[in-house]
Design a protein around this motif. Structure first.
Motif, short mmCIF file in Angstrom:
data_model
loop_
_atom_site.label_atom_id
_atom_site.label_comp_id
_atom_site.label_asym_id
_atom_site.label_seq_id
_atom_site.Cartn_x
_atom_site.Cartn_y
_atom_site.Cartn_z
N GLY A 45 0.83 -1.20 0.00
CA GLY A 45 0.00 0.00 0.00
C GLY A 45 0.86 1.25 0.00
O GLY A 45 2.09 1.19 0.06
N ASN A 46 0.20 2.39 -0.04
CA ASN A 46 0.90 3.67 -0.09
C ASN A 46 1.81 3.90 1.09
O ASN A 46 2.85 4.55 0.97
CB ASN A 46 -0.11 4.83 -0.19
CG ASN A 46 -0.66 4.97 -1.58
OD1 ASN A 46 -0.05 4.56 -2.56
ND2 ASN A 46 -1.84 5.57 -1.67
N ASP A 47 1.44 3.40 2.26
CA ASP A 47 2.22 3.66 3.48
C ASP A 47 3.34 2.65 3.72
O ASP A 47 4.11 2.80 4.66
CB ASP A 47 1.29 3.68 4.70
CG ASP A 47 0.28 4.81 4.64
OD1 ASP A 47 0.62 5.86 4.06
OD2 ASP A 47 -0.84 4.63 5.16
N ASP A 48 3.43 1.63 2.88
CA ASP A 48 4.47 0.61 3.07
C ASP A 48 5.83 1.14 2.63
O ASP A 48 5.95 1.79 1.60
CB ASP A 48 4.14 -0.66 2.28
CG ASP A 48 2.95 -1.39 2.83
OD1 ASP A 48 2.54 -1.11 3.97
OD2 ASP A 48 2.42 -2.26 2.12
N VAL A 49 6.84 0.82 3.40
CA VAL A 49 8.22 1.18 3.07
C VAL A 49 8.66 0.35 1.87
O VAL A 49 8.40 -0.85 1.81
CB VAL A 49 9.14 0.89 4.27
CG1 VAL A 49 10.60 1.12 3.92
CG2 VAL A 49 8.74 1.73 5.47
N GLN A 50 9.32 0.98 0.91
CA GLN A 50 9.85 0.24 -0.23
C GLN A 50 11.10 -0.49 0.21
O GLN A 50 12.06 0.11 0.67
CB GLN A 50 10.17 1.18 -1.39
CG GLN A 50 10.72 0.44 -2.59
CD GLN A 50 10.88 1.30 -3.82
OE1 GLN A 50 10.39 2.42 -3.88
NE2 GLN A 50 11.57 0.76 -4.82
N ARG A 56 5.04 -2.32 -6.35
CA ARG A 56 3.75 -1.99 -6.96
C ARG A 56 2.77 -1.73 -5.82
O ARG A 56 2.62 -2.56 -4.93
CB ARG A 56 3.24 -3.13 -7.84
CG ARG A 56 4.28 -3.78 -8.74
CD ARG A 56 4.51 -3.03 -10.04
NE ARG A 56 5.62 -3.62 -10.79
CZ ARG A 56 5.49 -4.51 -11.76
NH1 ARG A 56 4.29 -4.92 -12.12
NH2 ARG A 56 6.56 -4.97 -12.37
N ARG A 57 2.12 -0.59 -5.88
CA ARG A 57 1.26 -0.18 -4.77
C ARG A 57 -0.21 -0.13 -5.18
O ARG A 57 -0.54 0.29 -6.29
CB ARG A 57 1.68 1.19 -4.26
CG ARG A 57 3.11 1.23 -3.74
CD ARG A 57 3.48 2.64 -3.27
NE ARG A 57 4.88 2.74 -2.93
CZ ARG A 57 5.40 2.36 -1.77
NH1 ARG A 57 4.64 1.84 -0.83
NH2 ARG A 57 6.69 2.51 -1.54
N ASN A 58 -1.07 -0.55 -4.26
CA ASN A 58 -2.52 -0.42 -4.39
C ASN A 58 -3.06 -0.97 -5.71
O ASN A 58 -3.89 -0.33 -6.36
CB ASN A 58 -2.94 1.04 -4.21
CG ASN A 58 -2.61 1.56 -2.84
OD1 ASN A 58 -2.74 0.85 -1.85
ND2 ASN A 58 -2.13 2.78 -2.76
N LEU A 59 -2.60 -2.14 -6.09
CA LEU A 59 -3.07 -2.74 -7.33
C LEU A 59 -4.48 -3.31 -7.14
O LEU A 59 -4.79 -3.87 -6.09
CB LEU A 59 -2.14 -3.87 -7.77
CG LEU A 59 -0.71 -3.50 -8.11
CD1 LEU A 59 0.06 -4.76 -8.50
CD2 LEU A 59 -0.66 -2.48 -9.23
#
Length: 114
Positions: A45-50, A56-59
């Motif tokens: 998700g958007n708040d996850d650390v890369q 890939r976020r919020n697919l």
């Protein structure tokens, strides 16, 4: 191997935006080990650390299913991804922390507890 990696669980309203207790405690170190020999895509998700080179976020579910078809397996915490793998009849390696894999896991997966 082609791996999907999801070391973080969703942060629901009850958590107030704080990290989930289901999150894997050493995601960067594990990802670095995986990326030495495998092609890794991190889902989150958007708040996850890369932690992976490719994130890939919020697919939407359909895109996650396409990536599951592409992958050889997944490595994830007790989250949506393990259930999506199960739904597609593919095994995943599930990193359980506070959840009980007997209750929340799928026996087809490799369920690692603490």
């Amino acid at each position: 191997m082609k791996l999907l990696f999801a070391p973080f669980a969703a942060r629901g309203p009850s958590l107030g935006g704080k990290p989930s207790p289901k999150d894997y405690p050493n995601p960067k170190e594990l990802c670095e080990l995986l990326e030495k020999d495998h092609e890794v895509i991190q889902l989150g998700g958007n708040d996850d650390v890369q932690v992976a080179k490719d994130v890939r976020r919020n697919l939407p579910h359909e895109q996650v299913c396409e990536l599951i078809k592409w992958s050889d397996t997944g490595v994830c915490v007790d989250s949506y991804l393990q259930h999506a793998f199960w739904e597609r009849r593919k095994k995943a390696i599930v990193l359980f922390g506070i959840s009980d894999p007997i209750i929340f896991g799928h026996p087809e997966n490799v369920n690692l507890l603490r």
